[in-house]
Design a protein around this motif. Structure first.
Motif, PDB file in Angstrom:
ATOM      1  N   HIS A  19       0.764  -1.236  -0.156  1.00  0.00           N
ATOM      2  CA  HIS A  19      -0.093  -0.006   0.025  1.00  0.00           C
ATOM      3  C   HIS A  19       0.752   1.228   0.063  1.00  0.00           C
ATOM      4  O   HIS A  19       1.947   1.239   0.539  1.00  0.00           O
ATOM      5  CB  HIS A  19      -0.939  -0.017   1.170  1.00  0.00           C
ATOM      6  N   GLN A  20       0.113   2.439  -0.452  1.00  0.00           N
ATOM      7  CA  GLN A  20       0.984   3.670  -0.304  1.00  0.00           C
ATOM      8  C   GLN A  20       0.504   4.560   1.187  1.00  0.00           C
ATOM      9  O   GLN A  20      -0.609   3.976   1.304  1.00  0.00           O
ATOM     10  CB  GLN A  20       0.526   4.340  -1.474  1.00  0.00           C
ATOM     11  N   PRO A  21       1.450   5.123   1.664  1.00  0.00           N
ATOM     12  CA  PRO A  21       2.561   5.493   0.955  1.00  0.00           C
ATOM     13  C   PRO A  21       3.777   4.945   1.480  1.00  0.00           C
ATOM     14  O   PRO A  21       5.082   5.093   1.029  1.00  0.00           O
ATOM     15  CB  PRO A  21       2.806   7.011   1.852  1.00  0.00           C
ATOM     16  N   TRP A  22       3.613   3.451   1.943  1.00  0.00           N
ATOM     17  CA  TRP A  22       4.762   2.850   2.457  1.00  0.00           C
ATOM     18  C   TRP A  22       5.825   2.320   1.113  1.00  0.00           C
ATOM     19  O   TRP A  22       6.894   2.481   1.114  1.00  0.00           O
ATOM     20  CB  TRP A  22       4.455   1.403   3.113  1.00  0.00           C
ATOM     21  N   ARG A  45      17.294  -8.893  -5.254  1.00  0.00           N
ATOM     22  CA  ARG A  45      16.528  -7.544  -5.536  1.00  0.00           C
ATOM     23  C   ARG A  45      14.732  -8.063  -5.387  1.00  0.00           C
ATOM     24  O   ARG A  45      14.739  -9.303  -5.822  1.00  0.00           O
ATOM     25  CB  ARG A  45      16.634  -7.617  -7.076  1.00  0.00           C
ATOM     26  N   LEU A  46      14.145  -7.027  -5.221  1.00  0.00           N
ATOM     27  CA  LEU A  46      12.936  -7.298  -4.949  1.00  0.00           C
ATOM     28  C   LEU A  46      12.083  -6.112  -5.460  1.00  0.00           C
ATOM     29  O   LEU A  46      12.374  -4.942  -4.861  1.00  0.00           O
ATOM     30  CB  LEU A  46      12.377  -7.381  -3.259  1.00  0.00           C
ATOM     31  N   TRP A  47      11.254  -6.174  -6.305  1.00  0.00           N
ATOM     32  CA  TRP A  47      10.453  -5.195  -6.991  1.00  0.00           C
ATOM     33  C   TRP A  47       9.489  -4.925  -6.218  1.00  0.00           C
ATOM     34  O   TRP A  47       8.659  -5.737  -5.209  1.00  0.00           O
ATOM     35  CB  TRP A  47       9.949  -5.839  -8.577  1.00  0.00           C
ATOM     36  N   ILE A  48       8.954  -3.509  -6.226  1.00  0.00           N
ATOM     37  CA  ILE A  48       8.167  -2.929  -5.371  1.00  0.00           C
ATOM     38  C   ILE A  48       6.767  -2.560  -6.281  1.00  0.00           C
ATOM     39  O   ILE A  48       6.998  -1.496  -7.174  1.00  0.00           O
ATOM     40  CB  ILE A  48       8.607  -1.862  -4.529  1.00  0.00           C
ATOM     41  N   HIS A  49       5.657  -2.780  -6.010  1.00  0.00           N
ATOM     42  CA  HIS A  49       4.489  -2.577  -6.729  1.00  0.00           C
ATOM     43  C   HIS A  49       3.539  -1.838  -5.765  1.00  0.00           C
ATOM     44  O   HIS A  49       3.328  -2.550  -4.668  1.00  0.00           O
ATOM     45  CB  HIS A  49       3.592  -3.682  -7.328  1.00  0.00           C
ATOM     46  N   ALA A  50       2.976  -0.835  -6.285  1.00  0.00           N
ATOM     47  CA  ALA A  50       1.948   0.019  -5.337  1.00  0.00           C
ATOM     48  C   ALA A  50       0.539  -0.504  -5.760  1.00  0.00           C
ATOM     49  O   ALA A  50       0.059  -0.463  -6.867  1.00  0.00           O
ATOM     50  CB  ALA A  50       1.742   1.316  -5.626  1.00  0.00           C
ATOM     51  N   VAL A  87      -0.820   4.838  -7.642  1.00  0.00           N
ATOM     52  CA  VAL A  87      -1.268   3.704  -7.120  1.00  0.00           C
ATOM     53  C   VAL A  87      -1.331   2.578  -8.372  1.00  0.00           C
ATOM     54  O   VAL A  87      -1.356   3.077  -9.583  1.00  0.00           O
ATOM     55  CB  VAL A  87      -2.564   3.731  -6.556  1.00  0.00           C
ATOM     56  N   SER A  88      -1.499   1.327  -8.307  1.00  0.00           N
ATOM     57  CA  SER A  88      -1.544   0.399  -9.230  1.00  0.00           C
ATOM     58  C   SER A  88      -0.471   0.596 -10.235  1.00  0.00           C
ATOM     59  O   SER A  88      -0.477   0.563 -11.521  1.00  0.00           O
ATOM     60  CB  SER A  88      -3.043   0.619 -10.136  1.00  0.00           C
ATOM     61  N   ARG A  89       0.862   0.743  -9.512  1.00  0.00           N
ATOM     62  CA  ARG A  89       1.970   1.069 -10.568  1.00  0.00           C
ATOM     63  C   ARG A  89       3.221   0.170  -9.995  1.00  0.00           C
ATOM     64  O   ARG A  89       3.256   0.143  -8.679  1.00  0.00           O
ATOM     65  CB  ARG A  89       2.314   2.555 -10.450  1.00  0.00           C
TER      66      ARG A  89
END
Length: 247
Positions: A19-22, A45-50, A87-89
């Motif tokens: 979740h955002q804003p985290w 490596r860990l990709w981060i998705h909102a 979000v959703s990005r």
């Protein structure tokens, strides 16, 4: 809940929906600890998705206040926060170098005190070397750690830009030849003399900021009232089905 042993999934380009804003705070290098109720299943490596939930202004303010106060402990008072929290990005990635328990983190004298103050969860994923997408692009996420689709990864890796964190941190590995040497209960558990975990030694502003961050995080807990010893200052989107769609 399904197990998250490192051997039960063949991770290729692993990704975590938050979740955002985290999510943005992590990719911008402001957030160094990703708090979870379960240990990190990977290093590297860990990709981060909102996720798709638009954050409330009060939640953003609470988390920005939290980080202002814990950075001020180390003398940093000019934090630059993201202008937007999309979000959703897909946002970028970090390097997960290990995972320790909350008790281990708050007593770890080898890292800055402000980082230790981020230890508000049962397990603390240790994150370094953030990089962000120049243009975050839309995608749907899943709960838990999952693999990016190949076409998404190939597009994303071409648009990555390094981030200069406000206070770069290098977490020392007990065994540099073993990427999993920094795992829960791998550090000495004797209390630190620094008194980091002693609330009486904290300023009123810092205590208020920690309380505000904890309150902001409870909105994403399963029942809205997680146990006081495992309050998620990070985002906990755990599930028994690793490939369930994130909301």
């Amino acid at each position: 809940m399904g197990s998250r042993n490192r051997g039960d999934v063949n991770y290729r380009n692993p990704c975590l929906t938050m979740h955002q804003p985290w999510a943005s705070l992590l990719v911008y290098g402001i957030k160094r600890i990703e708090g979870r109720s379960w240990p990190a299943p990977i290093t590297g490596r860990l990709w981060i998705h909102a996720a798709s939930k638009i954050p409330e202004p009060e939640t953003i303010k609470a988390m920005e206040d939290f980080y202002r106060e814990i950075y001020a402990v180390n003398g940093i008072t000019d934090l630059k926060f993201p202008e937007h929290y999309p979000v959703s990005r897909l946002l970028g990635f970090v390097e997960v170098v290990g995972c320790v328990t909350c008790d281990e983190l708050v007593n770890w004298d080898q890292i800055p005190e402000g980082v230790r103050l981020e230890g508000q969860t049962k397990f603390c994923w240790l994150c370094e070397q953030p990089q962000k997408l120049i243009v975050p692009f839309e995608m749907r996420g899943f709960q838990g750690v999952y693999n990016l689709e190949r076409k998404i990864y190939e597009a994303a890796i071409r648009g990555i830009s390094p981030v200069v964190p406000p206070l770069p941190v290098k977490f020392p590995l007990p065994n540099p030849r073993d990427p999993f040497s920094l795992k829960p209960r791998s550090l000495a558990s004797s209390p630190s003399s620094s008194g980091t975990s002693d609330v009486n030694n904290r300023s009123e502003n810092l205590v208020a900021a920690i309380a505000g961050a904890q309150a902001a995080a409870t909105q994403f807990s399963k029942n809205g009232n997680p146990p006081s010893n495992t309050v998620e200052v990070g985002d906990d989107s755990r599930t028994g089905n690793r490939y369930r769609r994130a909301q």
